[in-house]
Design an enzyme around this catalytic site. Structure first.
Site, PDB file in Angstrom:
ATOM      1  N   LYS A 214      50.550  30.231  46.885  1.00 42.12           N
ATOM      2  CA  LYS A 214      50.694  31.433  47.516  1.00 42.12           C
ATOM      3  C   LYS A 214      49.501  31.698  48.367  1.00 42.12           C
ATOM      4  O   LYS A 214      48.633  32.058  47.627  1.00 42.12           O
ATOM      5  CB  LYS A 214      51.443  32.501  46.840  1.00 42.12           C
TER       6      LYS A 214
ATOM      7  N   GLY B  37      40.507  35.253  43.270  1.00 43.13           N
ATOM      8  CA  GLY B  37      40.705  36.563  43.867  1.00 43.13           C
ATOM      9  C   GLY B  37      39.956  37.755  43.336  1.00 43.13           C
ATOM     10  O   GLY B  37      39.042  37.396  42.679  1.00 43.13           O
ATOM     11  N   SER B  38      40.209  38.951  43.346  1.00 38.36           N
ATOM     12  CA  SER B  38      39.718  39.980  42.882  1.00 38.36           C
ATOM     13  C   SER B  38      39.778  40.026  41.280  1.00 38.36           C
ATOM     14  O   SER B  38      40.801  39.671  40.735  1.00 38.36           O
ATOM     15  CB  SER B  38      40.016  41.290  43.530  1.00 38.36           C
ATOM     16  N   THR B  39      38.938  40.738  40.615  1.00 43.79           N
ATOM     17  CA  THR B  39      38.719  40.854  39.244  1.00 43.79           C
ATOM     18  C   THR B  39      39.922  41.819  38.792  1.00 43.79           C
ATOM     19  O   THR B  39      40.539  41.339  37.935  1.00 43.79           O
ATOM     20  CB  THR B  39      37.496  41.285  38.645  1.00 43.79           C
TER      21      THR B  39
ATOM     22  N   VAL C  52      42.899  42.139  40.196  1.00 42.74           N
ATOM     23  CA  VAL C  52      44.224  41.488  40.026  1.00 42.74           C
ATOM     24  C   VAL C  52      44.217  40.117  39.063  1.00 42.74           C
ATOM     25  O   VAL C  52      45.300  39.932  38.406  1.00 42.74           O
ATOM     26  CB  VAL C  52      44.466  40.720  41.517  1.00 42.74           C
ATOM     27  N   GLY C  53      42.857  39.606  38.872  1.00 39.61           N
ATOM     28  CA  GLY C  53      42.857  38.676  38.002  1.00 39.61           C
ATOM     29  C   GLY C  53      43.238  39.236  36.304  1.00 39.61           C
ATOM     30  O   GLY C  53      43.988  38.564  35.712  1.00 39.61           O
TER      31      GLY C  53
ATOM     32  N   GLU D 246      39.422  32.629  38.710  1.00 40.10           N
ATOM     33  CA  GLU D 246      38.172  32.585  39.397  1.00 40.10           C
ATOM     34  C   GLU D 246      38.069  33.795  40.245  1.00 40.10           C
ATOM     35  O   GLU D 246      38.534  33.974  41.132  1.00 40.10           O
ATOM     36  CB  GLU D 246      38.050  31.495  40.395  1.00 40.10           C
TER      37      GLU D 246
ATOM     38  N   CYS E  96      32.466  34.603  46.855  1.00 35.14           N
ATOM     39  CA  CYS E  96      32.477  35.298  45.381  1.00 35.14           C
ATOM     40  C   CYS E  96      31.152  34.850  44.813  1.00 35.14           C
ATOM     41  O   CYS E  96      30.690  35.724  44.013  1.00 35.14           O
ATOM     42  CB  CYS E  96      33.782  34.609  44.772  1.00 35.14           C
TER      43      CYS E  96
ATOM     44  N   GLU F 263      30.870  44.369  43.905  1.00 30.43           N
ATOM     45  CA  GLU F 263      30.867  43.361  44.902  1.00 30.43           C
ATOM     46  C   GLU F 263      31.351  43.840  46.122  1.00 30.43           C
ATOM     47  O   GLU F 263      32.431  44.515  46.149  1.00 30.43           O
ATOM     48  CB  GLU F 263      32.069  42.266  44.321  1.00 30.43           C
TER      49      GLU F 263
HETATM   50  P1  NDP Z   1      43.266  40.277  46.062  1.00 26.52           P
HETATM   51  O1  NDP Z   1      42.782  39.792  44.429  1.00 26.52           O
HETATM   52  O2  NDP Z   1      44.407  41.286  45.906  1.00 26.52           O
HETATM   53  O3  NDP Z   1      43.996  38.777  46.820  1.00 26.52           O
HETATM   54  C1  NDP Z   1      43.852  37.476  46.357  1.00 26.52           C
HETATM   55  C2  NDP Z   1      45.328  36.990  46.308  1.00 26.52           C
HETATM   56  O4  NDP Z   1      46.050  37.609  45.223  1.00 26.52           O
HETATM   57  C3  NDP Z   1      45.949  37.025  47.501  1.00 26.52           C
HETATM   58  O5  NDP Z   1      46.807  35.779  47.635  1.00 26.52           O
HETATM   59  C4  NDP Z   1      46.905  38.184  46.978  1.00 26.52           C
HETATM   60  O6  NDP Z   1      47.954  38.289  48.017  1.00 26.52           O
HETATM   61  C5  NDP Z   1      47.155  37.801  45.716  1.00 26.52           C
HETATM   62  N1  NDP Z   1      47.698  39.210  45.075  1.00 26.52           N
HETATM   63  C6  NDP Z   1      47.395  40.434  45.257  1.00 26.52           C
HETATM   64  N2  NDP Z   1      47.894  41.293  44.517  1.00 26.52           N
HETATM   65  C7  NDP Z   1      48.546  40.483  43.414  1.00 26.52           C
HETATM   66  C8  NDP Z   1      49.372  40.785  42.163  1.00 26.52           C
HETATM   67  N3  NDP Z   1      49.602  42.007  41.726  1.00 26.52           N
HETATM   68  N4  NDP Z   1      49.559  39.518  41.528  1.00 26.52           N
HETATM   69  C9  NDP Z   1      49.551  38.304  41.907  1.00 26.52           C
HETATM   70  N5  NDP Z   1      48.712  38.199  43.063  1.00 26.52           N
HETATM   71  C10 NDP Z   1      48.275  39.128  43.833  1.00 26.52           C
HETATM   72  O7  NDP Z   1      42.113  40.477  46.956  1.00 26.52           O
HETATM   73  P2  NDP Z   1      41.923  41.357  48.202  1.00 26.52           P
HETATM   74  O8  NDP Z   1      42.436  40.401  49.449  1.00 26.52           O
HETATM   75  O9  NDP Z   1      42.526  42.503  48.092  1.00 26.52           O
HETATM   76  O10 NDP Z   1      40.184  41.631  48.003  1.00 26.52           O
HETATM   77  C11 NDP Z   1      39.709  42.599  47.309  1.00 26.52           C
HETATM   78  C12 NDP Z   1      38.343  42.248  46.763  1.00 26.52           C
HETATM   79  O11 NDP Z   1      38.558  41.254  46.094  1.00 26.52           O
HETATM   80  C13 NDP Z   1      37.402  41.814  47.882  1.00 26.52           C
HETATM   81  O12 NDP Z   1      36.659  42.833  48.638  1.00 26.52           O
HETATM   82  C14 NDP Z   1      36.385  40.998  46.975  1.00 26.52           C
HETATM   83  O13 NDP Z   1      35.533  41.911  46.588  1.00 26.52           O
HETATM   84  C15 NDP Z   1      37.393  40.485  45.978  1.00 26.52           C
HETATM   85  N6  NDP Z   1      37.824  39.110  46.331  1.00 26.52           N
HETATM   86  C16 NDP Z   1      37.154  37.972  45.722  1.00 26.52           C
HETATM   87  C17 NDP Z   1      37.387  36.781  45.951  1.00 26.52           C
HETATM   88  C18 NDP Z   1      37.020  35.650  45.226  1.00 26.52           C
HETATM   89  O14 NDP Z   1      36.957  34.438  45.683  1.00 26.52           O
HETATM   90  N7  NDP Z   1      36.744  35.774  44.021  1.00 26.52           N
HETATM   91  C19 NDP Z   1      38.349  36.306  47.295  1.00 26.52           C
HETATM   92  C20 NDP Z   1      39.066  37.564  47.755  1.00 26.52           C
HETATM   93  C21 NDP Z   1      38.530  38.773  47.205  1.00 26.52           C
HETATM   94  P3  NDP Z   1      48.055  39.148  49.339  1.00 26.52           P
HETATM   95  O15 NDP Z   1      46.908  38.373  50.147  1.00 26.52           O
HETATM   96  O16 NDP Z   1      49.360  38.827  49.761  1.00 26.52           O
HETATM   97  O17 NDP Z   1      47.820  40.533  48.950  1.00 26.52           O
END
Ligand code: NDP
Length: 506
Positions: free
Chosen positions: A205, A257-259, A261-262, A279, A313, A410
């Site tokens: 996804k 992704g974000s901490t 959501v992780g 990650e 990140c 971050e």
């Molecule tokens: P998210 O963690 O929300 O998004 C990353 C992925 O997770 C996207 O595919 C997103 O889908 C999906 N997602 C969102 N909510 C859920 C959920 N409840 N369950 C499962 N999957 C989910 O990051 P954001 O885009 O909101 O960014 C917010 C902050 O996170 C940034 O400002 C940055 O600080 C950090 N970040 C860190 C990253 C890294 O590489 N470690 C990468 C991106 C962000 P969808 O796009 O459809 O919401």
């Protein structure tokens, strides 16, 4: 973009021999051609090597963050679509992929890698249009590295027993992979290549703002003639990601992704027996000692924080400078910042492109405002930003203290916070004073100091006299709130294998 303080403008150094007020760098526009790109008006879910509309039929629009113009509509998957994708992947694992000998899986991976290379211009342009990153980065970093991951893991596919001797490595089954928007194609490759090499099937996804190179990759999967159902791609909001990772037939979860959501994912799948790698975010320290070659360090600092607009990140977002070189370093850094070209991601001269979304831009602005309000001193080059699109000036904060939000949180944007130190011990203590632990950098001429610093830093990756270097053979991942598990290298392969010797399926 608004800021409470007017950006400070600095003259070019006298050694450049320019008249007062003269702009040192005037490049003619060098836009990358887009006539070889054909975007479809609408992309369906990619399930079983077919493009299908979501059921019920629902779409959302994907835009170009540099122009705010729509690029395409993509399917908005439902819970039932997730079920269909998982069932398809499960059947493909059972009936075809897990039965193929490793050398046959390797052939498919090599084929994918070669097709990505052949179509690299197409991938690079679509990646820049959809994510906002400069074309020179998508062309020279994202796409070649993505292909390199497929080449690298193709090499392992028939050598699993050698990679993990006496461990009886077996594929896990269906892998659910949720990726972010900052490196859409590269994160896809980090996830899909080791999963397939290990004999798993996948459902990916992508982030909702950046699904287009994933759908281009779907075309490569078809071209490579991969058995149907081995790679599936579904698009939809965060809830769909949660639906996917918690599906009972998913054996492996990989999330970047974000901490926040992780943590939600870790809670949701706890006790389910799924293998999980997370990650997450970072707030990396980039530490410059007074014996470091300053000009080289300046390039490393710039690459560390302004690469990909700082939406990285492992970005070197906290710069620690030894007090004795603080002033010359800051002078050089400000002069170098003034030469960065911000603007059209498709222009080959652009160094800093567009921020990925309005929401991310607002988050950066809010944190920058907090830095000013908390008393840090802001510096921004006086560059002209495009009228449309989500752009932010490369920003430098001095006078930052450890307690400032810009030193703790971050930002995920082109914003550098500068702090100072006197001794290596002080640098270590300050660098480790963060909830994150993803990456770090050390600049010094002394090899012994590099070893001392590297072993003292709580970070998954520590670069020495360089920054933001990636290689498929090298593991990547974090400590603490930066997540757990490793991607890349042999470690990344192990994350997709069952080595319990008991309940493998292949
Ligand atoms: P998210 O963690 O929300 O998004 C990353 C992925 O997770 C996207 O595919 C997103 O889908 C999906 N997602 C969102 N909510 C859920 C959920 N409840 N369950 C499962 N999957 C989910 O990051 P954001 O885009 O909101 O960014 C917010 C902050 O996170 C940034 O400002 C940055 O600080 C950090 N970040 C860190 C990253 C890294 O590489 N470690 C990468 C991106 C962000 P969808 O796009 O459809 O919401």
């Amino acid at each position: 973009m608004t800021l409470t303080k007017k950006p400070e403008s600095r003259p070019a150094p006298a050694s450049w021999g320019l008249a007062s007020g003269e702009n040192p760098w005037e490049y003619a526009p060098a836009p990358e051609a887009t006539d070889h790109i054909t975007l479809q008006p609408e992309y369906g879910l990619f399930i079983g090597n077919e493009s299908r509309p979501a059921k019920p039929r629902k779409t959302f629009t994907v835009i170009n963050p540099a122009t705010e113009e729509p690029l395409a509509k993509v399917a908005h998957a439902s819970k039932a679509d997730v079920g269909r994708a998982v069932a398809t992947a499960k059947e493909a694992h059972r009936s075809s992929w897990s039965k193929l000998p490793g050398r046959e899986r390797a052939k498919y991976l090599y084929r994918i890698a070669r097709l990505m290379q052949e179509r690299s211009r197409e991938f690079a342009v679509v990646e820049s249009m959809n994510s906002g990153k400069p074309i020179k980065e998508s062309r020279d970093v994202d796409v070649p590295l993505a292909a390199a991951h497929f080449f690298y893991y193709a090499g392992w596919a028939d050598k699993l027993d050698y990679a993990f001797p006496h461990r009886q490595p077996r594929s896990l089954g269906v892998a659910a992979q949720v990726i972010p928007w900052n490196f859409p194609l590269l994160m896809l490759a980090w996830k899909i290549a080791p999963a397939l090499a290990a004999g798993n099937t996948v459902i990916l996804k992508p982030a909702s703002t950046t699904p287009l190179t994933a759908y281009l990759f779907a075309d490569v999967v078809r071209q490579a003639d991969l058995p149907p159902g081995v790679v599936n791609i579904i698009t939809g909001p965060g809830e769909i990601g949660m639906e996917l990772v918690t599906h009972p037939d998913v054996a492996k979860v990989a999330f970047t992704g974000s901490t926040a959501v992780g943590k939600m994912i870790a809670r949701a799948v706890a006790g389910s027996g799924k293998k999980v790698t997370l990650e997450l975010g970072g707030k990396a320290a980039n530490i410059v000692f007074d014996d470091a070659p300053l000009d080289q360090a300046i390039e490393g600092i710039i690459n560390g924080i302004y690469f990909n607009q700082g939406e990285v990140c492992c970005a070197g977002s906290r710069l620690f400078v030894q007090e004795s070189v603080y002033e010359p370093l800051i002078d050089k850094l400000k002069a170098r910042l003034g030469t960065l070209r911000v603007g059209d991601p498709l222009d080959k001269n652009t160094d800093v492109g567009a921020i990925n979304s309005a929401g991310q831009l607002a988050k950066i602005q809010e944190l920058v405002e907090s830095g000013i309000a908390e008393g840090a001193e802001i510096f921004q080059p006086d560059c002209v930003l495009p009228d449309k699109g989500f752009f932010f000036r490369p920003t430098l904060f001095t006078g930052v203290s450890q307690s400032h939000r810009i030193a703790q949180e971050e930002i995920f944007g082109p914003v550098l916070s500068v702090l100072t130190f006197r001794t290596p011990e002080e640098a270590i203590e300050k660098a480790n004073n963060t909830p994150y632990g993803l990456s770090a950098g050390v600049w010094t001429e002394k090899g012994s100091r590099i070893f001392k610093m590297v072993s003292a830093m709580r970070a998954g990756v520590v670069w020495a006299n360089t920054f933001n270097r990636f290689d498929p053979t090298s593991p990547f991942g974090g400590y603490k709130e930066s997540g757990y598990g490793r991607e890349g290298g042999i470690h990344g392969l192990g994350a997709y294998l069952d080595m319990s010797g008991a309940n493998g399926t292949s």
